[in-house]
Motif scaffolding. Structure first.
Motif, short mmCIF file in Angstrom:
data_model
loop_
_atom_site.label_atom_id
_atom_site.label_comp_id
_atom_site.label_asym_id
_atom_site.label_seq_id
_atom_site.Cartn_x
_atom_site.Cartn_y
_atom_site.Cartn_z
N VAL A 1 -5.47 -8.18 0.07
CA VAL A 1 -4.87 -7.23 1.00
C VAL A 1 -4.57 -5.94 0.22
O VAL A 1 -3.79 -5.96 -0.73
N LEU A 2 -5.19 -4.85 0.65
CA LEU A 2 -4.96 -3.55 0.03
C LEU A 2 -4.57 -2.54 1.10
O LEU A 2 -5.04 -2.63 2.23
N GLY A 3 -3.74 -1.60 0.71
CA GLY A 3 -3.38 -0.52 1.62
C GLY A 3 -4.23 0.70 1.33
O GLY A 3 -4.66 0.91 0.20
N THR A 4 -4.48 1.47 2.36
CA THR A 4 -5.21 2.73 2.17
C THR A 4 -4.21 3.88 2.26
O THR A 4 -3.19 3.77 2.94
N ALA A 5 -4.52 4.95 1.56
CA ALA A 5 -3.64 6.11 1.56
C ALA A 5 -3.66 6.79 2.93
O ALA A 5 -4.64 6.68 3.67
N ARG A 6 -2.59 7.46 3.24
CA ARG A 6 -2.51 8.18 4.51
C ARG A 6 -3.52 9.33 4.52
O ARG A 6 -3.47 10.19 3.65
N GLY A 7 -4.41 9.32 5.50
CA GLY A 7 -5.32 10.43 5.75
C GLY A 7 -6.24 10.84 4.62
O GLY A 7 -6.90 11.86 4.72
N GLY A 8 -6.33 10.08 3.56
CA GLY A 8 -7.19 10.48 2.46
C GLY A 8 -8.26 9.45 2.18
O GLY A 8 -8.60 8.63 3.02
N SER A 9 -8.79 9.52 0.99
CA SER A 9 -9.80 8.54 0.60
C SER A 9 -9.13 7.17 0.43
O SER A 9 -7.92 7.09 0.24
N PRO A 10 -9.90 6.10 0.50
CA PRO A 10 -9.30 4.77 0.41
C PRO A 10 -8.71 4.47 -0.96
O PRO A 10 -7.88 3.58 -1.09
#
Length: 167
Positions: A123-132
């Motif tokens: 489980v990984l989170g992605t940054a808000r509105g940017g690249s993963p």
């Protein structure tokens, strides 16, 4: 024939505990990944695992200084693991499995996934509105080749309430 009907049936095979791995760092998106993993573990009777990686300091001839920095980074990584372990315990009621490694974070993550067959989901989170982010980009090129478990990406824009509702 009647005797066979009364014979005890063999026990059902034990279902292995689902393990949800989260890379423990100080990023904002990691918080979403941790919450998602905890809620999934809580609802499925699973467990959370946390990975912290100490990346080596490259200080050339400053070996003594490098050792002090690495010692500080180890203490910081251990403290971070324990802080997030406490948070996971509060959400799930189970202590997570902790992994502390040294090296390149992306490479150590892939090695851990190859070595620990009990990990069910990353489980990984992605940054808000940017690249993963670099870990997600690296894993996407290794899925199927070196990483043989599902990967869940938790969008950085999700609120805690939205995470709770989808888990």
């Amino acid at each position: 024939m009647a005797e066979e009907d009364n014979a005890p049936s063999p026990p059902a095979p034990a279902i292995p505990e689902r393990v949800f791995l989260v890379v423990a760092d100080e990023s904002e998106e990691m918080r979403n990944a941790l919450r998602f993993a905890c809620r999934r573990a809580q609802h499925s009777g699973g467990r959370v695992a946390l990975l912290a990686v100490i990346e080596p300091a490259d200080l050339g001839n400053w070996l003594g200084v490098g050792q002090v920095i690495e010692d500080d980074e180890r203490r910081d990584a251990e403290a971070r693991l324990h802080r997030f372990a406490d948070e996971a315990y509060r959400m799930t009621g189970k202590m997570p499995t902790l992994h502390l490694r040294e090296g390149d974070r992306r490479e150590e993550l892939v090695k851990l996934l190859q070595e620990e067959q009990g990990i069910s989901l990353l489980v990984l989170g992605t940054a808000r509105g940017g690249s993963p982010g670099p870990i997600v980009t690296h894993l996407m090129s290794n899925l199927g080749k070196h990483v043989r478990i599902p990967l869940t990406l938790v969008p950085g824009e999700l609120t805690p309430e939205e995470i709770d509702s989808v888990t």
